[in-house]
Write a protein that holds these residues in place. Structure first.
Motif, PDB file in Angstrom:
ATOM      1  N   ALA A  29       0.904  -0.945  -0.081  1.00 14.64           N
ATOM      2  CA  ALA A  29       0.192   0.207  -0.419  1.00 14.64           C
ATOM      3  C   ALA A  29       0.752   1.545  -0.344  1.00 14.64           C
ATOM      4  CB  ALA A  29      -0.800   0.266   1.176  1.00 14.64           C
ATOM      5  N   VAL A  30       0.971   2.089  -1.271  1.00 13.67           N
ATOM      6  CA  VAL A  30       1.999   2.943  -1.429  1.00 13.67           C
ATOM      7  C   VAL A  30       1.108   4.808  -1.644  1.00 13.67           C
ATOM      8  CG1 VAL A  30       3.361   4.415  -2.974  1.00 13.67           C
ATOM      9  CG2 VAL A  30       3.097   1.828  -2.549  1.00 13.67           C
ATOM     10  N   GLY A  31       0.877   5.606  -0.098  1.00 10.97           N
ATOM     11  CA  GLY A  31      -0.190   6.188  -0.689  1.00 10.97           C
ATOM     12  C   GLY A  31       1.606   7.914  -1.093  1.00 10.97           C
ATOM     13  N   ILE A  32       0.336   8.486  -1.636  1.00 14.64           N
ATOM     14  CA  ILE A  32       1.336   9.756  -2.364  1.00 14.64           C
ATOM     15  C   ILE A  32       0.975  10.937  -1.521  1.00 14.64           C
ATOM     16  CG2 ILE A  32       1.827  11.323  -4.568  1.00 14.64           C
ATOM     17  CD1 ILE A  32       1.630   8.781  -6.309  1.00 14.64           C
ATOM     18  N   VAL A  33       1.557  11.849  -1.014  1.00 15.46           N
ATOM     19  CA  VAL A  33       0.862  13.277  -0.008  1.00 15.46           C
ATOM     20  C   VAL A  33       1.753  14.444  -0.919  1.00 15.46           C
ATOM     21  CG1 VAL A  33      -0.110  11.765   1.509  1.00 15.46           C
ATOM     22  CG2 VAL A  33       2.611  12.997   1.453  1.00 15.46           C
ATOM     23  N   GLY A  34       0.786  15.056  -0.683  1.00 11.98           N
ATOM     24  CA  GLY A  34       0.933  16.362  -1.002  1.00 11.98           C
ATOM     25  C   GLY A  34      -0.373  17.463  -1.683  1.00 11.98           C
ATOM     26  N   GLU A  35       0.264  19.019  -1.656  1.00 11.96           N
ATOM     27  CA  GLU A  35      -0.689  19.899  -1.944  1.00 11.96           C
ATOM     28  C   GLU A  35      -1.366  19.568  -2.663  1.00 11.96           C
ATOM     29  OE1 GLU A  35       2.881  23.384  -2.140  1.00 11.96           O
ATOM     30  OE2 GLU A  35       1.124  23.243  -1.065  1.00 11.96           O
ATOM     31  N   SER A  36      -2.420  20.429  -3.308  1.00 12.09           N
ATOM     32  CA  SER A  36      -3.080  20.398  -4.744  1.00 12.09           C
ATOM     33  C   SER A  36      -1.490  20.938  -5.984  1.00 12.09           C
ATOM     34  CB  SER A  36      -4.732  21.626  -4.841  1.00 12.09           C
ATOM     35  OG  SER A  36      -5.619  20.369  -4.037  1.00 12.09           O
ATOM     36  N   GLY A  37      -1.963  20.234  -7.045  1.00  8.36           N
ATOM     37  CA  GLY A  37      -0.955  20.490  -7.950  1.00  8.36           C
ATOM     38  C   GLY A  37       0.249  20.407  -7.882  1.00  8.36           C
ATOM     39  N   PRO A 236      10.434  12.695   9.378  1.00  5.24           N
ATOM     40  CA  PRO A 236      10.668  13.610   8.224  1.00  5.24           C
ATOM     41  C   PRO A 236      12.063  14.091   8.579  1.00  5.24           C
ATOM     42  CG  PRO A 236       9.027  14.330   9.646  1.00  5.24           C
ATOM     43  CD  PRO A 236       9.866  12.621  10.907  1.00  5.24           C
ATOM     44  N   GLN A 237      12.321  14.134   6.929  1.00  7.57           N
ATOM     45  CA  GLN A 237      13.939  14.887   7.076  1.00  7.57           C
ATOM     46  C   GLN A 237      13.475  15.724   6.512  1.00  7.57           C
ATOM     47  OE1 GLN A 237      17.015  13.626   8.404  1.00  7.57           O
ATOM     48  NE2 GLN A 237      15.516  12.445   9.528  1.00  7.57           N
ATOM     49  N   HIS A 238      12.958  16.351   4.993  1.00  5.19           N
ATOM     50  CA  HIS A 238      11.915  17.655   4.263  1.00  5.19           C
ATOM     51  C   HIS A 238      12.014  18.373   5.315  1.00  5.19           C
ATOM     52  CE1 HIS A 238      11.714  19.143   0.899  1.00  5.19           C
ATOM     53  NE2 HIS A 238      12.878  18.679   0.712  1.00  5.19           N
ATOM     54  N   SER A 239      12.162  19.796   5.068  1.00 10.46           N
ATOM     55  CA  SER A 239      11.146  20.755   5.913  1.00 10.46           C
ATOM     56  C   SER A 239       9.841  20.927   4.709  1.00 10.46           C
ATOM     57  CB  SER A 239      11.695  21.790   5.244  1.00 10.46           C
ATOM     58  OG  SER A 239      11.670  21.929   3.222  1.00 10.46           O
ATOM     59  N   TYR A 240       9.565  20.078   3.752  1.00  9.42           N
ATOM     60  CA  TYR A 240       8.515  20.204   3.264  1.00  9.42           C
ATOM     61  C   TYR A 240       7.271  19.139   3.689  1.00  9.42           C
ATOM     62  CZ  TYR A 240       4.214  19.872   0.117  1.00  9.42           C
ATOM     63  OH  TYR A 240       2.788  19.898  -0.547  1.00  9.42           O
ATOM     64  N   THR A 241       7.892  18.151   3.905  1.00  8.62           N
ATOM     65  CA  THR A 241       6.707  17.085   5.170  1.00  8.62           C
ATOM     66  C   THR A 241       6.852  17.055   6.045  1.00  8.62           C
ATOM     67  OG1 THR A 241       7.945  14.730   3.328  1.00  8.62           O
ATOM     68  CG2 THR A 241       7.197  13.965   5.482  1.00  8.62           C
ATOM     69  N   GLN A 242       8.015  17.701   6.650  1.00  3.15           N
ATOM     70  CA  GLN A 242       7.522  18.676   8.239  1.00  3.15           C
ATOM     71  C   GLN A 242       6.498  20.059   8.104  1.00  3.15           C
ATOM     72  OE1 GLN A 242      11.424  20.292   8.866  1.00  3.15           O
ATOM     73  NE2 GLN A 242      12.431  18.069   9.091  1.00  3.15           N
ATOM     74  N   LYS A 243       6.603  20.285   7.702  1.00  3.64           N
ATOM     75  CA  LYS A 243       5.550  21.626   7.353  1.00  3.64           C
ATOM     76  C   LYS A 243       3.995  20.938   6.936  1.00  3.64           C
ATOM     77  CE  LYS A 243       3.785  24.866   4.055  1.00  3.64           C
ATOM     78  NZ  LYS A 243       3.602  26.127   3.025  1.00  3.64           N
ATOM     79  N   LEU A 244       3.651  19.682   6.047  1.00  2.00           N
ATOM     80  CA  LEU A 244       2.369  18.975   6.320  1.00  2.00           C
ATOM     81  C   LEU A 244       1.596  18.150   7.318  1.00  2.00           C
ATOM     82  CD1 LEU A 244       2.861  17.035   2.391  1.00  2.00           C
ATOM     83  CD2 LEU A 244       1.444  19.386   2.870  1.00  2.00           C
TER      84      LEU A 244
END
Length: 253
Positions: A29-37, A236-244
């Motif tokens: 089971a693989v989830g892809i996360v991220g903001e719209s766009g 989490p290592q990436h700043s964007y992941t930490q933001k999410l």
């Protein structure tokens, strides 16, 4: 089972997917996360053979069970979509004819499978799996049901063919909290009983935390971080992941 290698997709104004690579193994089971766009839904369009419209597949390779996938501007009919591979759309209700009852949509689905009719789940079983009334729902028209109920009907029909691979685009976005929890439990159970492989995209980090073995974090067409569920949510290592993760609503009592 599924492999994308250095996939690049562009629009007239920008890059949608930028040298993107990912794999999904059988039973995972693989989830892809991220903001719209961020490009999440474009990945599913490529895999389903949906029209790319103004998008152009410019580079890379895609294969499912070593069978090449060749995205095009027009709709492509892949033999595994609708049989071994099923999908759940974010706006599933748009695919229903409001002049036909739910049971008629199910009958149309069964007819489309022809030689596999005997292998299909009954409509009653499908509705029960997603927590809908097995006696009342079949005779209802789509307009008589709420958006959340129609989303669950669409999910029920997607499960009718005993798919081995389920693609889902924001599968819980139209559901209330209890319905979302019920769907997550249903998918968890199917992973065990049917050895279901799951690839889903979501902006809801709580869904990824509940369902995914592995999480891919996307930003502006790129995977900026990838790891096990525990890695993404605990370290989490990436700043964007930490933001999410910081944006996940906290329940106040």
């Amino acid at each position: 089972m599924l492999q994308l290698t250095n996939v690049t997709v562009t629009s007239p104004s920008k890059v949608i997917l930028d040298q993107l690579s990912l794999t999904v193994s059988a039973g995972e089971a693989v989830g892809i996360v991220g903001e719209s766009g961020s490009g999440k839904t474009t990945i599913l369009k490529l895999l389903l053979g949906l029209p790319l419209n103004d998008l152009v597949f410019t580079e890379g390779s895609i294969s499912y069970r070593d069978q090449p996938i060749n995205p095009q501007k027009k709709r492509v009919s892949y033999p595994f979509v609708g049989t071994e591979v099923a999908w759940i759309s974010q706006q599933s209700s748009l695919g229903f004819n409001n002049n036909r009852k739910i049971k008629h949509h199910y009958e149309d689905l069964v007819k489309s499978h022809q030689s596999r009719v005997d292998e299909m789940r009954s409509l009653e079983d499908c509705l029960q799996m997603v927590g809908l009334d097995q006696l009342q729902i079949p005779s209802k028209y789509p307009l008589e049901l709420s958006g959340g109920m129609m989303q669950r009907v669409a999910i029920a029909l997607a499960l009718a063919s005993h798919p081995k691979f389920l693609l889902a685009d924001e599968p819980t976005s139209a559901l209330d909290v209890l319905s979302k929890e019920s769907l997550i439990e249903t998918l968890k159970k199917l992973r065990l009983t049917d050895h279901l492989t799951l690839l889903f995209v979501t902006h809801d980090m709580s869904v990824a935390k509940e369902l995914a073995d592995r999480v891919l974090v996307m930003k502006e067409g790129k995977i900026v971080e990838e790891g096990s569920r525990d890695h993404i949510f605990q370290n989490p290592q990436h700043s964007y992941t930490q933001k999410l993760l910081r944006a996940i609503p906290k329940l106040k009592l």
